[in-house]
Design an enzyme around this catalytic site. Structure first.
Site, PDB file in Angstrom:
ATOM      1  N   GLN A  78      -0.781  -0.734  -5.318  1.00  0.00           N
ATOM      2  CA  GLN A  78      -1.814   0.300  -5.233  1.00  0.00           C
ATOM      3  C   GLN A  78      -3.084  -0.282  -4.639  1.00  0.00           C
ATOM      4  O   GLN A  78      -3.925  -0.840  -5.352  1.00  0.00           O
ATOM      5  CB  GLN A  78      -2.082   0.905  -6.611  1.00  0.00           C
ATOM      6  N   PHE A  79      -3.242  -0.127  -3.322  1.00  0.00           N
ATOM      7  CA  PHE A  79      -4.393  -0.692  -2.627  1.00  0.00           C
ATOM      8  C   PHE A  79      -5.710  -0.076  -3.092  1.00  0.00           C
ATOM      9  O   PHE A  79      -6.766  -0.700  -3.002  1.00  0.00           O
ATOM     10  CB  PHE A  79      -4.240  -0.568  -1.107  1.00  0.00           C
ATOM     11  N   THR A  80      -5.669   1.125  -3.644  1.00  0.00           N
ATOM     12  CA  THR A  80      -6.907   1.789  -4.056  1.00  0.00           C
ATOM     13  C   THR A  80      -7.588   1.091  -5.228  1.00  0.00           C
ATOM     14  O   THR A  80      -8.731   1.403  -5.554  1.00  0.00           O
ATOM     15  CB  THR A  80      -6.667   3.271  -4.405  1.00  0.00           C
TER      16      THR A  80
END
Length: 150
Positions: A78-80
């Site tokens: 999850q890059f966020t």
């Protein structure tokens, strides 16, 4: 690396209507990778997560690890998790690693988690539009950042 660790009674990941991962008692781990991450971050984080004593013992005290209870794990990229929200209202993801760096790091993290846990873990699919479902147990949610080892 940043990780959001959630103790769950069940969790699953669905991609395009197909369930690709599903567990009962265990951990759902969301992991974000940045360019500054190294093998040392992977090794430290994997060992830390597997040894976290966040499951109840016979007296209901959080005194057992995922290893102790024989639980399962799902890891989802999850890059966020590296969103910067200081300026304006649109998050910036400048700190999140690009796929050419993040994918091998994510795969190495999954492999290291399996090694630490001593069994196969389940995953989402890097870069896919995933639907993640979970029933958080407790709720217990812990955030760990390898750059701030508290």
């Amino acid at each position: 690396m940043r990780a959001v660790i959630q103790r769950v009674t069940d969790a699953s990941v669905t991609i395009s209507g197909n369930k690709v991962a599903e567990i009962n008692t265990g951990l759902l781990i969301l992991v974000g990778i940045e360019d500054a991450d190294t093998q040392e971050d992977i090794d430290w984080l994997a060992a830390k997560i597997v040894k976290l004593r966040i499951f109840g013992d016979a007296d209901g005290v959080m005194n057992l690890s995922i290893q102790d209870i024989g639980g399962d794990i799902i890891v989802v990229s999850q890059f966020t998790l590296h969103a910067a929200t200081k300026k304006g209202n649109r998050p910036s993801y400048i700190k999140a690693a690009r796929p050419e760096f993040a994918i091998p790091m994510y795969e190495e993290f999954v492999a290291r988690m399996e090694q630490e846990l001593g069994k196969k873990i389940q995953t989402g699919q890097f870069g896919a539009d995933m639907k993640v479902a979970l029933l958080n147990d407790g709720p217990v949610t812990i955030i760990i950042d390898t750059k701030n080892r508290e």
